[in-house]
Write an enzyme that holds these catalytic residues in place. Structure first.
Site, short mmCIF file in Angstrom:
data_model
loop_
_atom_site.label_atom_id
_atom_site.label_comp_id
_atom_site.label_asym_id
_atom_site.label_seq_id
_atom_site.Cartn_x
_atom_site.Cartn_y
_atom_site.Cartn_z
N ASP A 1 0.86 -1.17 0.00
CA ASP A 1 0.00 0.00 0.00
C ASP A 1 0.90 1.22 0.00
O ASP A 1 2.08 1.13 0.32
CB ASP A 1 -0.91 -0.02 1.25
CG ASP A 1 -2.08 0.95 1.12
OD1 ASP A 1 -2.87 1.03 2.06
OD2 ASP A 1 -2.18 1.63 0.08
N ASP B 1 -7.77 -7.50 1.42
CA ASP B 1 -6.78 -7.58 2.50
C ASP B 1 -7.42 -7.07 3.78
O ASP B 1 -8.31 -6.21 3.72
CB ASP B 1 -5.55 -6.71 2.17
CG ASP B 1 -5.73 -5.29 2.69
OD1 ASP B 1 -6.40 -4.50 1.99
OD2 ASP B 1 -5.24 -4.99 3.80
N1 0WY Z 1 -4.24 3.42 0.36
C1 0WY Z 1 -5.39 3.12 0.98
N2 0WY Z 1 -5.42 2.11 1.87
C2 0WY Z 1 -6.61 1.84 2.51
C3 0WY Z 1 -6.64 0.82 3.51
C4 0WY Z 1 -5.40 0.03 3.88
C5 0WY Z 1 -5.49 -1.36 3.27
N3 0WY Z 1 -4.60 -2.28 3.99
C6 0WY Z 1 -3.19 -2.01 3.79
C7 0WY Z 1 -2.33 -2.78 4.76
C8 0WY Z 1 -0.88 -2.57 4.40
C9 0WY Z 1 0.03 -3.31 5.35
C10 0WY Z 1 -0.24 -2.92 6.79
C11 0WY Z 1 -1.68 -3.05 7.17
C12 0WY Z 1 -2.62 -2.38 6.20
C13 0WY Z 1 -7.85 0.58 4.16
N4 0WY Z 1 -8.14 -0.27 5.18
C14 0WY Z 1 -9.46 -0.05 5.44
N5 0WY Z 1 -10.14 -0.64 6.41
C15 0WY Z 1 -9.48 -1.48 7.40
C16 0WY Z 1 -10.47 -1.57 8.54
C17 0WY Z 1 -9.96 -2.41 9.64
C18 0WY Z 1 -10.45 -3.68 9.78
C19 0WY Z 1 -10.00 -4.48 10.81
C20 0WY Z 1 -9.04 -3.98 11.71
C21 0WY Z 1 -8.54 -2.68 11.55
C22 0WY Z 1 -8.99 -1.87 10.52
N6 0WY Z 1 -10.01 0.86 4.64
C23 0WY Z 1 -9.02 1.29 3.83
C24 0WY Z 1 -8.99 2.27 2.84
C25 0WY Z 1 -7.80 2.56 2.20
C26 0WY Z 1 -7.71 3.63 1.22
O1 0WY Z 1 -8.69 4.32 0.91
N7 0WY Z 1 -6.49 3.87 0.65
#
Ligand code: 0WY
Length: 377
Positions: free
Chosen positions: A92, A272
């Site tokens: 990301d 993911d």
């Molecule tokens: N660029 C970008 N990344 C987003 C991400 C990160 C996706 N995971 C990357 C990954 C890379 C490696 C390290 C970890 C992350 C998101 N994650 C979530 N919800 C998670 C909601 C959630 C669900 C369960 C627990 C915590 C959070 N919405 C997201 C929206 C976006 C977005 O608009 N733009």
């Protein structure tokens, strides 16, 4: 990067496909285990490959840039060489992580985002061009555009301003990416990200703009950020109907098993989420019979396997009672067993979905499996 659809479900928008990268193929629908600092927490690469049968994992630009840093990664020959994972990797762009981790001293401007490292408080500046260079140096097969994940809730004008900036940043990402080479000799691909919050007009506008960039895959961002599931599905459906059908669609940060199956039915190919690994460490287990909170007293003297039906070493070799003891004692082995189990479940789930799509029985199977998965044991 190449994407072929091998079967389309007749009753839903679900499809079964194959993505070809220079580090191997990915069968879709796919779940991508999240590796934060170059490792999927508590899981060996061998377990990812042989037990979980992961086909692609995520790296975290924000973390890797701060530690171990790009000089080390480059000296190692890129992330694949550094962590010994020789299958596909997606990173990301770091924008989302800056929001969720660098809580202090963060400032967003047209140029980019200034932030303070959550590790040592040092000041850093991410720009669209800069994170393209960073992801080139990490060496992921699929890299994400630098976007602003529009916070939820927000009013229409904030969502539009944020979306417009993400679109301007996307142009800068494409210019930089298309004018630089990968430094490790294998091909890298840039995915743009649709924003627009929960506003249909903005989502339509963003999806059309992203589609017009004609990249080799497309992502949907700005969801799974606290909005009701119905809004997430409505926006996902609307965007999937505009994004090109012959390119992979990646719904970022999703989600629960239920979110994943519903989104597959809407035409999503890639997912993911930190949920399977994060919940595992807290003793929340996804099983083929339903969700288990292993810390519950009722599992104390249950010496049946964690999940006989799932198969795999950890799910059949260890009992619920033993795993409960390990998690309660905060033993490292508890996190290891639960993480491998939950990731195995997520890969099993998307693998089953793929088989059902190919067999033409996906809608009925989805209804049946959801009844089971949503029950708390
Ligand atoms: N660029 C970008 N990344 C987003 C991400 C990160 C996706 N995971 C990357 C990954 C890379 C490696 C390290 C970890 C992350 C998101 N994650 C979530 N919800 C998670 C909601 C959630 C669900 C369960 C627990 C915590 C959070 N919405 C997201 C929206 C976006 C977005 O608009 N733009």
């Amino acid at each position: 990067m190449k994407f072929d659809i091998i079967h389309k479900d007749s009753g839903t928008k679900a499809r079964a496909g194959i993505i070809q990268t220079d580090h191997g193929t990915i069968q879709t629908p796919i779940f991508m285990p999240v590796g934060t600092a170059g490792t999927v927490k508590a899981v060996h690469q061998r377990e990812l490959r042989d037990d979980i049968k992961a086909q692609i994992i995520l790296g975290n630009t924000y973390h890797l840039y701060l530690r171990p840093g790009l000089d080390i990664l480059e000296k190692a020959g890129g992330l694949h060489r550094f962590n010994g994972w020789d299958k596909p990797i997606l990173t990301d762009s770091g924008g989302y992580q800056v929001y969720s981790l660098a809580k202090t001293g963060r400032k967003i401007s047209e140029e980019g985002v200034k932030f303070k490292s959550h590790i040592d408080g040092s000041t850093h500046f991410f720009t669209p061009e800069g994170v393209m260079d960073i992801q080139r140096r990490i060496g992921a097969d699929i890299i994400m555009a630098f976007d602003e994940c529009t916070p939820y809730p927000c009013d229409f004008s904030y969502a539009r301003t944020s979306m417009d900036m993400t679109h301007r940043w996307l142009k800068r990402c494409c210019d930089r990416f298309d004018n630089t080479q990968s430094i490790y000799g294998y091909q890298q691909t840039l995915f743009p990200i649709v924003q627009g919050s929960v506003y249909k007009d903005l989502r339509r506008q963003s999806a059309e703009f992203i589609a017009s960039m004609e990249r080799e895959g497309n992502a949907i961002g700005g969801l799974s950020v606290g909005e009701p599931a119905e809004d997430m599905y409505e926006m996902t459906e609307l965007v999937c109907n505009i994004l090109p059908a012959d390119k992979p669609r990646y719904l970022m940060g999703v989600g629960t098993p239920e979110n994943i199956l519903e989104s597959i039915a809407l035409g999503i190919d890639m997912f993911d989420c930190v949920m399977p690994t994060r919940n595992a460490r807290h003793g929340i287990l996804y099983t083929t019979e339903g969700v288990i909170n292993i810390k519950n007293e009722k599992w104390k003297d249950d010496f049946s396997p964690i999940d006989e039906r799932l198969g795999g070493y950890v799910s059949t070799s260890y009992t619920k009672g033993y795993l409960r003891h390990l998690i309660k004692s905060e033993e490292i082995l508890g996190a290891q067993i639960a993480s491998v189990h939950n990731l195995s479940f997520y890969l099993w789930l998307v693998g089953q979905a793929r088989e059902q799509i190919i067999a033409g029985t996906f809608p009925l199977w989805k209804a049946e499996i959801l009844r089971k998965l949503t029950c708390r044991l």
